[in-house]
Design an enzyme around this catalytic site. Structure first.
Site, short mmCIF file in Angstrom:
data_model
loop_
_atom_site.label_atom_id
_atom_site.label_comp_id
_atom_site.label_asym_id
_atom_site.label_seq_id
_atom_site.Cartn_x
_atom_site.Cartn_y
_atom_site.Cartn_z
N GLU A 273 38.57 31.69 43.10
CA GLU A 273 38.68 31.50 41.65
C GLU A 273 40.12 31.18 41.26
O GLU A 273 40.38 30.39 40.35
CB GLU A 273 38.16 32.76 40.92
CG GLU A 273 36.64 32.85 41.04
CD GLU A 273 36.06 34.24 40.96
OE1 GLU A 273 36.75 35.19 40.57
OE2 GLU A 273 34.86 34.38 41.33
N HIS B 296 42.11 33.99 46.38
CA HIS B 296 40.69 34.01 46.01
C HIS B 296 40.30 32.62 45.50
O HIS B 296 41.10 31.95 44.84
CB HIS B 296 40.45 35.08 44.94
CG HIS B 296 38.98 35.34 44.73
ND1 HIS B 296 38.20 34.51 43.96
CD2 HIS B 296 38.17 36.31 45.20
CE1 HIS B 296 36.95 34.97 43.97
NE2 HIS B 296 36.91 36.05 44.72
N GLU C 35 35.09 33.84 52.46
CA GLU C 35 34.21 33.82 51.30
C GLU C 35 33.75 32.39 51.04
O GLU C 35 34.46 31.62 50.37
CB GLU C 35 34.96 34.33 50.06
CG GLU C 35 35.46 35.75 50.19
CD GLU C 35 35.61 36.40 48.84
OE1 GLU C 35 34.92 37.40 48.60
OE2 GLU C 35 36.36 35.89 48.00
N ASN D 112 36.21 43.82 44.42
CA ASN D 112 37.03 42.94 43.58
C ASN D 112 36.42 42.98 42.18
O ASN D 112 35.38 42.38 41.95
CB ASN D 112 37.02 41.51 44.15
CG ASN D 112 37.73 40.52 43.24
OD1 ASN D 112 38.45 40.92 42.32
ND2 ASN D 112 37.54 39.23 43.49
N TRP D 113 37.08 43.74 41.31
CA TRP D 113 36.51 43.90 39.97
C TRP D 113 36.66 42.64 39.11
O TRP D 113 36.07 42.55 38.05
CB TRP D 113 37.19 45.07 39.24
CG TRP D 113 36.90 46.42 39.79
CD1 TRP D 113 36.09 46.74 40.84
CD2 TRP D 113 37.43 47.66 39.30
NE1 TRP D 113 36.08 48.10 41.04
CE2 TRP D 113 36.90 48.70 40.11
CE3 TRP D 113 38.31 48.01 38.26
CZ2 TRP D 113 37.21 50.05 39.90
CZ3 TRP D 113 38.63 49.35 38.06
CH2 TRP D 113 38.08 50.35 38.87
N LYS D 114 37.51 41.72 39.54
CA LYS D 114 37.81 40.52 38.74
C LYS D 114 38.26 40.95 37.34
O LYS D 114 38.87 42.00 37.20
CB LYS D 114 36.61 39.57 38.71
CG LYS D 114 36.04 39.31 40.09
CD LYS D 114 35.09 38.16 40.15
CE LYS D 114 34.44 38.11 41.52
NZ LYS D 114 33.79 36.83 41.78
N SER E 219 28.20 37.41 47.39
CA SER E 219 26.90 38.00 47.08
C SER E 219 26.44 39.04 48.09
O SER E 219 25.24 39.19 48.35
CB SER E 219 25.83 36.90 46.91
OG SER E 219 26.18 36.06 45.83
N GLY F 135 29.17 35.06 43.70
CA GLY F 135 28.57 35.26 42.38
C GLY F 135 27.30 34.46 42.15
O GLY F 135 26.82 34.35 41.03
N GLY G 70 32.29 41.50 45.03
CA GLY G 70 32.55 41.29 43.61
C GLY G 70 31.59 42.10 42.75
O GLY G 70 31.78 43.31 42.56
N GLY G 71 30.53 41.46 42.29
CA GLY G 71 29.60 42.08 41.34
C GLY G 71 29.15 43.48 41.72
O GLY G 71 29.13 44.39 40.88
C1 PEP Z 1 34.28 37.83 45.23
O1 PEP Z 1 34.55 37.43 44.13
O2 PEP Z 1 35.19 38.05 46.05
C2 PEP Z 1 32.87 38.04 45.58
C3 PEP Z 1 32.54 38.15 46.83
O3 PEP Z 1 31.98 38.08 44.53
P1 PEP Z 1 30.40 38.44 44.60
O4 PEP Z 1 30.26 39.59 45.54
O5 PEP Z 1 30.04 38.78 43.19
O6 PEP Z 1 29.73 37.22 45.11
#
Ligand code: PEP
Length: 251
Positions: free
Chosen positions: A98, A96, A168, A9-11, A214, A174, A235-236
């Site tokens: 966010e 999601h 999640e 997930n590049w956001k 994470s 994050g 994500g990251g």
């Molecule tokens: C996400 O936003 O779906 C996610 C899991 O982010 P991260 O891996 O950065 O925690």
């Protein structure tokens, strides 16, 4: 059928050129490799068509990170599920945390989005998860069950079978604070039993349930070794091939 999936997930990261370069680099890194999971990248809307045209989408699936809750028409700034499908994307991340927190997406709007995604042949990657306060007050099972029931349990079992779930925990997204493998397994098993109660064991066993929060190269193997964890939403660590590939290869 239940599949292992590692989805990025590049956001709201990477401009168009950077995004296409990253997708091509991942596509190249996977060329000639046998990996034990499906690989997906969730890009911003404007990247979808360019990314899908630049890579082998049978090797790397493309996902949008949202879609409109309306079919078409006077909804300035929105992007429909049909438009997403027309780019070559095959998935859409929905619900999601966010989007729920910052854009006030409700169970009802998510239900509309899921219906439209399925009607347009997209696979929803539907996110659920509790905030820290809910876990600390031991409401996490109840919260996750009601998120699933409120947006998905009106689906016929045939349609539910097309959904991928992503658990999640919001406190892990994050933050660098991953759920332990035991916490992930406990919740994934609970989710699967919730699905079994509603749709029966076969549908439950066939549903892919990803973990997100994470996840990285150092914890992916342990997380994915759990019987009910079928992959990750990342994500990251999906923003650089040298960080994403080891997660893919953790299977
Ligand atoms: C996400 O936003 O779906 C996610 C899991 O982010 P991260 O891996 O950065 O925690």
């Amino acid at each position: 059928m239940r599949k292992n999936i590692v989805a990025g997930n590049w956001k709201m990261n990477k401009n168009l050129q950077e995004g296409i370069a990253l997708a091509k680099e991942l596509n190249e890194a996977l060329k000639g490799k046998t990996v034990k999971c499906d690989v997906v990248i969730g890009t911003p809307y404007i990247h979808l068509a360019g990314v899908a045209d630049s890579i082998d989408t049978s090797r790397v699936g493309v996902a949008a990170q949202n879609c409109a809750d309306k079919e078409l028409g006077a909804y300035t700034g929105e992007v429909s599920a049909a438009m997403i499908a027309s780019t070559g994307a095959k998935y859409v991340i929905l619900g999601h945390s966010e989007r729920r927190a910052y854009y006030h997406e409700t169970a009802e709007t998510l239900k509309e989005k899921v219906t439209l995604a399925l009607a347009n042949g997209l696979t929803p990657i539907f996110c659920i998860g509790e905030v820290l306060e809910e876990r600390e007050s031991e409401k996490h099972f109840e919260v996750v069950k009601s998120q699933i029931a409120a947006s998905l349990f009106d689906l016929a079992s045939e349609d539910f079978g097309k959904i991928v779930l992503a658990y999640e925990p919001v406190w892990a997204i994050g933050t660098g604070k991953t759920a332990t493998a035991a916490q992930a397994q406990e919740m994934h098993a609970f989710i699967r039993s919730t699905l079994a109660e509603k749709y029966g064991q076969v549908v439950a066993d066939n549903t892919s349930i990803l973990y997100g929060g994470s996840a990285n190269a150092s914890n992916a193997k342990e997380l994915f070794s759990n019987p009910d964890v079928d992959g990750g939403l990342i994500g990251g660590a999906s923003l650089a091939v040298d960080k994403f590939m080891p997660i893919i290869e953790a299977f």
